[in-house]
Design a protein around this motif. Structure first.
Motif, PDB file in Angstrom:
ATOM      1  N   PHE A 210      25.930  -6.683   2.576  1.00 10.90           N
ATOM      2  CA  PHE A 210      26.271  -6.765   4.009  1.00 10.90           C
ATOM      3  C   PHE A 210      27.437  -7.729   4.217  1.00 10.90           C
ATOM      4  O   PHE A 210      28.377  -7.448   4.968  1.00 10.90           O
ATOM      5  N   ALA A 211      27.372  -8.888   3.545  1.00 11.44           N
ATOM      6  CA  ALA A 211      28.448  -9.887   3.669  1.00 11.44           C
ATOM      7  C   ALA A 211      29.772  -9.313   3.158  1.00 11.44           C
ATOM      8  O   ALA A 211      30.817  -9.454   3.808  1.00 11.44           O
ATOM      9  N   LYS A 212      29.711  -8.654   2.014  1.00 10.36           N
ATOM     10  CA  LYS A 212      30.913  -8.082   1.406  1.00 10.36           C
ATOM     11  C   LYS A 212      31.543  -7.039   2.341  1.00 10.36           C
ATOM     12  O   LYS A 212      32.758  -7.013   2.562  1.00 10.36           O
ATOM     13  N   ASN A 213      30.699  -6.203   2.913  1.00 11.08           N
ATOM     14  CA  ASN A 213      31.160  -5.130   3.798  1.00 11.08           C
ATOM     15  C   ASN A 213      31.774  -5.666   5.084  1.00 11.08           C
ATOM     16  O   ASN A 213      32.671  -5.051   5.664  1.00 11.08           O
ATOM     17  N   ASN A 214      31.287  -6.832   5.517  1.00 10.42           N
ATOM     18  CA  ASN A 214      31.762  -7.409   6.793  1.00 10.42           C
ATOM     19  C   ASN A 214      32.711  -8.590   6.604  1.00 10.42           C
ATOM     20  O   ASN A 214      32.931  -9.371   7.532  1.00 10.42           O
ATOM     21  N   SER A 215      33.265  -8.712   5.369  1.00 11.66           N
ATOM     22  CA  SER A 215      34.234  -9.781   5.045  1.00 11.66           C
ATOM     23  C   SER A 215      33.687 -11.181   5.357  1.00 11.66           C
ATOM     24  O   SER A 215      34.432 -12.063   5.795  1.00 11.66           O
ATOM     25  N   ILE A 216      32.374 -11.363   5.161  1.00  9.71           N
ATOM     26  CA  ILE A 216      31.761 -12.692   5.311  1.00  9.71           C
ATOM     27  C   ILE A 216      31.865 -13.373   3.955  1.00  9.71           C
ATOM     28  O   ILE A 216      31.468 -12.790   2.943  1.00  9.71           O
ATOM     29  N   PRO A 217      32.423 -14.586   3.868  1.00  6.58           N
ATOM     30  CA  PRO A 217      32.587 -15.222   2.555  1.00  6.58           C
ATOM     31  C   PRO A 217      31.246 -15.405   1.829  1.00  6.58           C
ATOM     32  O   PRO A 217      30.231 -15.728   2.463  1.00  6.58           O
ATOM     33  N   PHE A 218      31.274 -15.194   0.527  1.00 11.87           N
ATOM     34  CA  PHE A 218      30.056 -15.340  -0.285  1.00 11.87           C
ATOM     35  C   PHE A 218      29.461 -16.744  -0.129  1.00 11.87           C
ATOM     36  O   PHE A 218      28.242 -16.926  -0.219  1.00 11.87           O
TER      37      PHE A 218
END
Length: 573
Positions: A210-218
């Motif tokens: 979900f983070a990767k898809n929404n450009s939320i930093p790891f």
């Protein structure tokens, strides 16, 4: 308990490979042998083992249905639908719910969580839970650490306009529920290369995607890794590959900056100010999170794990600690009763398994009793109690025996069952308990190998006391975190003697505090042998004996090692 010791001397080729690897890594040949026996034979593999990198985590989108799950979650948020995070009442389920809820709550407010009541609703998805979701306007349920068998319940939810995303790690049946997405690496059609994630681990992979898809930093996920470490340790999944990376960095988080709820539990356990290990989670942190679901309702544990205010969390942790004390009393009483039944069953010695039932036993504690009996008698064990017209059972296994398959072979007698190789749960009509016992015991009898019912100590290396140095101890620490698939190295020293000062200790004089010497050096080594006072007379007779032991973490003091002695046996003359 009489252990069988297993040790295979290294071949010349292994010795040479260990010498070469040891020189490259600047570690002793002893340590290099330990790496090689774990299948780590190159310098680069050793570096990955000693320094697990978050960058090496597997791409979550390799898991089947992950893209569908992320799209459905994005749609729910876009449409401002109410989301319910639903989980099991054990440590794995509670930490999974806390992780997913805490992460999503940062970006979305129309979200709630739910833990079923063990006593009112039972395991997994309940009609009561779905009705609660429907009444509160939920359109999407993310279910963690259960759900893979909830075909009828999820069909019922679908009829009410509620979608499900399943995040589970239990073995699926041929037919799967009508969920919009099923994330489970144990699906036969799932290409995800690592199959041994726990439920919290599957939830983490979902949030990673979900983070990767929404450009939320790891980096936003890192504060939640302490939940992963707790779940991996408590659910007893292999601490290898993906799990090792998550556990390594999760322990780092737990020690440096734990979440508020876990910090409160750490304080209550008396672990503040010391380095927390996987065994601290197994024996101290995990049981307290579990106690709430065993005694009352697991939701209290999630309330604590997501709490932001430390003084509130501390108050909640104290309450959960009280549940744990109650649980200990019930657990002790039930284990004693179970032991008496086993000792009365004369024919039990001829069985390769144990099936016990009592209609008065507390449902929330039967899993612990099953674990204790498995450890004591070294046989696959099922402990069953009554729940109205039904019986609820908890099963635990011994190394190498698949108890899930044994239970599955009796499926025509069961109304529900689930689990994995070493632990499972089941429900059946009370009237079928005796039939189940007979069929289960017959299956085990036919499929278990004789050596699987023997307690075996797998010795990693035979060493002398002079080998136990500060450097060896520091290098051994790099092998952590320990757990299944990466057990704490077990050493053996042949021909040791009592220095003259060993003594029996403990409230019931059940342990031995040892001061030992061997014939190769003048080093005096301290050790503790829990529950082995039966060996005290032999030790004091000044005859030599052999010991199998681990070198304990955090106790290398004043240049002396502290050994935890697993077994003592007279030296062969």
């Amino acid at each position: 308990m009489h252990y069988k010791w297993k040790y295979s001397s290294p071949s010349t080729a292994e010795d040479e490979a260990a010498k070469e690897l040891g020189e490259k890594l600047n570690i002793s040949p002893i340590l290099a042998h330990l790496l090689i026996r774990r299948g780590i034979t190159t310098e680069s593999a050793a570096k990955r083992f000693f320094r697990p990198q978050l960058a090496d985590l597997i791409n979550p989108f390799l898991m089947k249905d992950m893209d569908v799950a992320v799209d459905r979650l994005n749609d729910a948020m876009g449409r401002k639908e109410r989301i319910l995070v639903y989980g099991d009442y054990d440590v794995d389920g509670c930490t999974a719910v806390a992780l997913v809820y805490k992460f999503l709550q940062q970006f979305y407010s129309n979200i709630d969580y739910y833990i079923p009541d063990r006593y009112d609703e039972g395991y997994g998805v309940s009609k009561q839970g779905i009705d609660y979701a429907h009444q509160t306007g939920v359109k999407l349920i993310i279910i963690l650490d259960c759900g893979i068998k909830a075909i009828d319940e999820i069909a019922y939810a679908k009829s009410l306009g509620i979608d499900f995303i399943i995040c589970d790690h239990h073995v699926p049946d041929e037919e799967m529920p009508p969920a919009v997405a099923i994330l489970n690496p144990k699906r036969p059609d799932d290409p995800f290369p690592f199959k041994q994630l726990c439920g919290c681990g599957v939830g983490f992979k979902f949030m990673q995607a979900f983070a990767k898809n929404n450009s939320i930093p790891f980096s936003r996920l890192i504060p939640l890794l302490d939940f992963c470490a707790v779940a991996i340790a408590a659910d007893i999944v292999p601490v290898v590959e993906e799990n090792r990376i998550l556990a390594f960095h999760g322990l780092k988080q737990l020690n440096q900056n734990p979440s508020v709820g876990l910090k409160a539990i750490i304080d209550i356990c008396g672990l503040s100010g010391r380095e927390i290990s996987m065994s601290d989670i197994v024996f101290k942190i995990g049981p307290r999170i579990n106690a709430s679901g065993r005694m009352e309702n697991g939701k209290e544990s999630v309330d604590l794990l997501v709490e932001r205010d430390f003084s509130t969390a501390l108050r909640m942790a104290k309450h959960i600690n009280e549940y744990n004390e109650q649980r200990k009393g019930i657990d002790k009483q039930m284990t004693e009763e179970a032991n008496q039944i086993v000792s009365r069953l004369d024919a039990q010695t001829h069985h390769s398994s144990i099936v016990l039932y009592d209609e008065h036993w507390k449902k929330g504690v039967i899993g612990i009793v099953a674990s204790r009996l498995t450890e004591l008698y070294f046989r696959p064990t099922v402990v069953i109690t009554r729940d109205g017209d039904l019986a609820t059972g908890s099963a635990r296994s011994v190394t190498g025996f698949d108890i899930y398959s044994a239970i599955k072979s009796c499926r025509d007698l069961l109304t529900n069952f689930g689990g994995h190789t070493y632990a499972a749960g089941l429900t059946l009509k009370w009237e079928n308990v005796v039939k189940f016992r007979d069929r289960f015991q017959q299956y085990v009898e036919e499929h278990i190998q004789p050596e699987q019912t023997e307690p075996i100590l797998n010795i990693d290396a035979v060493i002398d006391f002079r080998d136990i140095t500060k450097k060896l101890f520091n290098d051994l620490k790099k092998f952590s975190p320990f757990g299944p698939g990466n057990q704490k190295p077990l050493f053996c020293t042949i021909g040791v003697y009592d220095y003259g000062t060993s003594k029996v200790i403990g409230r019931h004089q059940e342990h031995i505090k040892l001061e030992l010497v061997d014939s190769k050096s003048s080093n005096i080594v301290n050790g503790i042998a829990f529950g082995q006072s039966a060996s005290a007379r032999y030790i004091k007779s000044k005859r030599s004996f052999d010991i199998a032991y681990t070198i304990e973490e955090n106790v290398f003091k004043h240049g002396q090692a502290q050994l935890q002695i697993e077994d003592i046996r007279p030296s062969e003359t």
